[in-house]
Design a protein around this motif. Structure first.
Motif, PDB file in Angstrom:
ATOM      1  N   ARG A   1      38.281   0.895  85.041  1.00  0.00           N
ATOM      2  CA  ARG A   1      38.615   2.059  85.900  1.00  0.00           C
ATOM      3  C   ARG A   1      40.115   2.737  85.297  1.00  0.00           C
ATOM      4  O   ARG A   1      40.283   3.777  85.812  1.00  0.00           O
ATOM      5  N   THR A   2      40.903   1.590  84.801  1.00  0.00           N
ATOM      6  CA  THR A   2      42.109   2.117  84.510  1.00  0.00           C
ATOM      7  C   THR A   2      42.039   3.342  83.327  1.00  0.00           C
ATOM      8  O   THR A   2      42.746   4.150  83.295  1.00  0.00           O
TER       9      THR A   2
ATOM     10  N   SER B   1      40.457   6.469  84.809  1.00  0.00           N
ATOM     11  CA  SER B   1      41.279   7.452  85.679  1.00  0.00           C
ATOM     12  C   SER B   1      42.244   8.512  84.964  1.00  0.00           C
ATOM     13  O   SER B   1      42.500   9.465  85.482  1.00  0.00           O
TER      14      SER B   1
ATOM     15  N   GLY C   1      34.514   3.546  87.961  1.00  0.00           N
ATOM     16  CA  GLY C   1      35.795   4.254  88.813  1.00  0.00           C
ATOM     17  C   GLY C   1      35.479   5.654  88.414  1.00  0.00           C
ATOM     18  O   GLY C   1      36.482   6.392  88.258  1.00  0.00           O
TER      19      GLY C   1
ATOM     20  N   GLU D   1      35.183   9.039  89.488  1.00  0.00           N
ATOM     21  CA  GLU D   1      35.569   9.882  90.824  1.00  0.00           C
ATOM     22  C   GLU D   1      35.745  11.140  90.549  1.00  0.00           C
ATOM     23  O   GLU D   1      36.006  12.093  91.493  1.00  0.00           O
TER      24      GLU D   1
ATOM     25  N   GLN E   1      35.812  13.498  84.500  1.00  0.00           N
ATOM     26  CA  GLN E   1      35.287  12.208  84.138  1.00  0.00           C
ATOM     27  C   GLN E   1      33.769  12.315  83.793  1.00  0.00           C
ATOM     28  O   GLN E   1      33.691  11.696  82.803  1.00  0.00           O
TER      29      GLN E   1
ATOM     30  N   SER F   1      38.606   3.380  96.669  1.00  0.00           N
ATOM     31  CA  SER F   1      37.882   2.948  95.111  1.00  0.00           C
ATOM     32  C   SER F   1      36.756   2.361  95.215  1.00  0.00           C
ATOM     33  O   SER F   1      36.213   1.918  96.414  1.00  0.00           O
TER      34      SER F   1
END
Length: 732
Positions: free
Chosen positions: A645-646, A649, A679, A681, A685, A729
């Motif tokens: 997810r890093t 994001s 991730g 969101e 994305q 999250s």
């Protein structure tokens, strides 16, 4: 023949001797035999030469009376054959013959006879000659036996001399080449009368400096108790051991020796054997072991054991002097990110450089120690003013702000420091360390890069942690754990392809406790394997329950912790979960984290292969955050990777992050691996992933983690993107 009537009787009590008479005339046999038996001889007879040869070999008589003129083989030939046979060659033969020619008599002696008797013979002559030759026979036998004994004695003495000589040579060789120093000393005078090279080298380079000297006169003996009392003790006790003698050679070389003395007697004197064993290597090894036991292997700083000892001494000194002692707990900021992204080698070099900078900030009387990982402790003794601690803390934090150049990487880290002080914050080392640790966590929670002094209020967080640690032991028994499931969605049609099982703790008093809080507790308390087995079984049972309710089968993803993977029997646990639930193995996916697979590669591969043999699939979670991700894809039998997810994001705003995600997707496609983006969101994305043709995703944009009954409602239709609600999250 005349009557012999016992004139020549054998001595009473003497052993009866046997005489063989060989003659073809029965009358002669009868007469001779009768006279011999009357004189206590044992008589056997033979009527021809061949029969005589057989009886002589079998009976071994003491004497043979042999007629010359016989049918078949005559007496001469018979005698020659007797002498040719080793079994009969030593038996004396007396010929009985009527021949008077001198040539016949010579022939008798040439055939091997010892005497002859002319026929007709007188009984007295017969017995005299028999007695004479039997006596000679006995004498020969006695001489032969005596000679044999003498030869045996000579041979034994020679063998003993040879053995003694060999023993002496062997002893001398062992003495001269022995690695231990060996020295022979006269017990009365103390004079050294023999020493091997090893012993000489411990005192001098020249044997003349050792031999002939009294042992207490040797160079370098001043530091050792050499003297007559020592010799007397050796004589009295027989064996004496000295653990450590310091021997100094003439050139100044020091040898530490373990010494054993043994006293024994020789023909000439009483001797004390000194055995000097060089223990320099052992002492150095012991020193290294002591150092290793008290210091951190990586940085060379004192470890927890030595720190606790020094802290205890500092507290005792401060208690006597009325001064203060300060303990600073230091934790590096962002170290884990550097260690994971650049590798342990770079991380280790960084820790070594940090240790050097800490040393430069401290006085000689202060101590910097490493407890493990990126956690350091600084002990300040003899603190006169509280402000002095703040000055040192500031120096340390400033030293850590400077860039670290490690293998062409310019690294920037910081640190967070917690401070405790004796006597205000603790009366003993353990309490001071706990207080400093509590203050350090407060510093990390308030922005990092600062230092905080311990206050009693900080204990509230610690007490909550301890309460949770006490309560979590019963959470499994009381049914306080539950599973939530976050859907994994296909971009093509937004239908659910799988779910990830997420563990939750419904605390009876504190309510919902997040995994980020209680999972470290489970690992620290050694409960993660037990709880992990429960999660596996519960997730499999739930998947089967959905299928039995008529829902289409989907993939069930379950995370494995490092302790569960390596310390438990994970293959057995998975096999049992599949068996008790009745779940088809193809629908179970085990998620492995990169931090887990950094351990023991060969063991990891074997466990993975054993799991694959059960029919389950394997995925690599948080892909891209580890330092050896590509080597994992090459070596490990994986089916799917999950983009961390890093990266997701920032994928819509940062070109570098977008490039990483694009590279991961391309790599997965080329390797034939499935790919799930975590991730997700935002719609930005999602749009990016659609352009990159990512097949599956997981994130709050589609669904937060759901209870089992809520998952059943979304399994029969597609899930569309929704607006982000509370911003929690995926893993919350």
């Amino acid at each position: 023949m005349s009557d012999m009537s016992g004139t020549f009787l054998a001595d009473a009590g003497a052993q009866v001797q046997t005489i063989l008479v060989i003659d073809d005339n029965p009358v002669n046999l009868g007469v001779v035999g009768e006279h011999l038996e009357d004189n206590n001889y044992n008589v056997t007879v033979a009527q021809d030469g061949m029969e005589g040869l057989r009886r002589a070999e079998l009976g071994q008589p003491d004497l043979i009376l042999l007629d010359v003129m016989m049918p078949g083989i005559d007496g001469f030939e018979t005698c020659r054959r007797l002498k040719a046979n080793p079994l009969t060659a030593e038996i004396p033969v007396i010929f009985m013959t009527a021949l008077t020619d001198v040539h016949d008599k010579v022939a008798a002696f040439q055939a091997g006879g010892v005497d002859y008797i002319s026929k007709p013979f007188q009984s007295e002559e017969l017995l005299a000659r028999v007695r004479t030759h039997l006596s000679l026979r006995n004498t020969q036998r006695n001489l032969a036996a005596r000679n044999a004994r003498l030869e045996m004695e000579i041979a034994a003495r020679h063998s003993a001399e040879v053995s003694l000589k060999r023993t002496e040579v062997s002893y001398r060789r062992l003495f001269e080449t022995a690695p231990d120093g060996l020295m022979l000393v006269d017990a009365q005078t103390g004079e050294v009368f023999d020493a091997n090279p090893a012993a000489v080298s411990m005192f001098s380079h020249d044997p003349a400096d050792v031999l002939g000297k009294r042992i207490w006169e040797l160079a370098g003996s001043a530091r050792t108790t050499f003297g007559e009392a020592m010799l007397q003790e050796s004589v009295r006790r027989g064996i004496v051991k000295y653990d450590d003698w310091e021997l100094i050679a003439a050139g100044g070389v020091t040898t530490h020796a373990e010494v054993i003395t043994r006293t024994y007697e020789t023909d000439q004197r009483q001797v004390v054997l000194f055995n000097f064993r060089n223990i320099n290597d052992r002492k150095e090894a012991e020193a290294r072991i002591r150092y290793m036991a008290l210091h951190d292997a990586l940085t060379g700083l004192p470890n927890r054991t030595l720190l606790t000892d020094r802290l205890g001494q500092a507290v005792a000194q401060a208690r006597r002097s009325g001064q203060q002692v300060a303990v600073m707990m230091l934790d590096l900021d962002h170290f884990k990110h550097i260690n994971d992204s650049l590798g342990h080698h770079v991380g280790d070099m960084l820790l070594q450089t940090v240790a050097d900078r800490l040393r430069s900030c401290l006085r000689e009387c202060d101590t910097a120690a490493r407890l493990g990982g990126d956690e350091f402790v600084i002990l300040l003794g003899d603190v006169a003013h509280a402000g002095d601690v703040d000055v040192v803390a500031g120096k340390v934090l400033q030293a850590l702000k400077g860039a670290f150049l490690i293998e062409q990487h310019q690294l920037h880290i910081g640190g967070s420091i917690g401070v405790s002080t004796f006597p205000q914050d603790g009366e003993d080392p353990a309490k001071l360390l706990r207080s400093a640790d509590t203050a350090m966590y407060d510093a990390k929670g308030n922005g990092r890069g600062i230092h905080r002094h311990f206050t009693p209020a900080m204990n509230e967080a610690t007490m909550r942690w301890q309460e949770l640690a006490n309560d979590i032991h019963m959470a499994c028994v009381n049914g306080e754990f539950t599973l939530y499931y976050q859907p994994q969605v296909a971009l093509d049609g937004y239908h659910v392809t799988g779910v990830e099982a997420l563990l939750r703790w419904n605390h009876p008093v504190q309510g919902l406790v997040l995994p980020s809080v209680f999972v470290p507790l489970l690992e620290e308390l050694g409960l993660i394997v037990e709880v992990g087995d429960w999660v596996l079984e519960q997730a499999c049972r739930q998947n089967v329950a959905w299928q039995r309710a008529g829902h289409p089968p989907i993939r069930m993803a379950v995370n494995l912790s490092a302790q569960q993977f390596y310390r438990g029997d994970i293959v057995k646990s998975v096999r049992r979960a599949l068996a008790v639930s009745g779940m088809d193995p193809q629908w179970l996916e085990l998620e492995l984290t990169e931090s887990l697979t950094l351990d023991d590669t060969e063991v990891t591969i074997q466990i993975m292969n054993d799991l694959k043999a059960l029919g389950v699939t394997l995925s690599l979670d948080d892909f891209g955050t580890g330092w050896s991700s590509l080597s994992y894809l090459r070596r490990f039998p994986l089916d799917r990777i999950k983009i961390d997810r890093t990266f997701m994001s920032e994928v819509a705003t940062e070109p570098n992050a977008a490039a990483v995600v694009q590279g991961i997707l391309s790599l997965a496609q080329n390797l034939g691996l499935g790919c799930v983006a975590e991730g997700v969101e935002s719609r930005e994305q999602l749009d990016y992933l659609k352009r990159q043709i990512c097949s599956e995703m997981q994130g709050f944009l589609f669904s937060r983690p759901l209870a089992a009954e809520d998952v059943a409602q979304v399994l029969t239709h597609a899930i569309g993107p929704r607006r982000i609600g509370d911003g929690r999250s995926d893993r919350d």
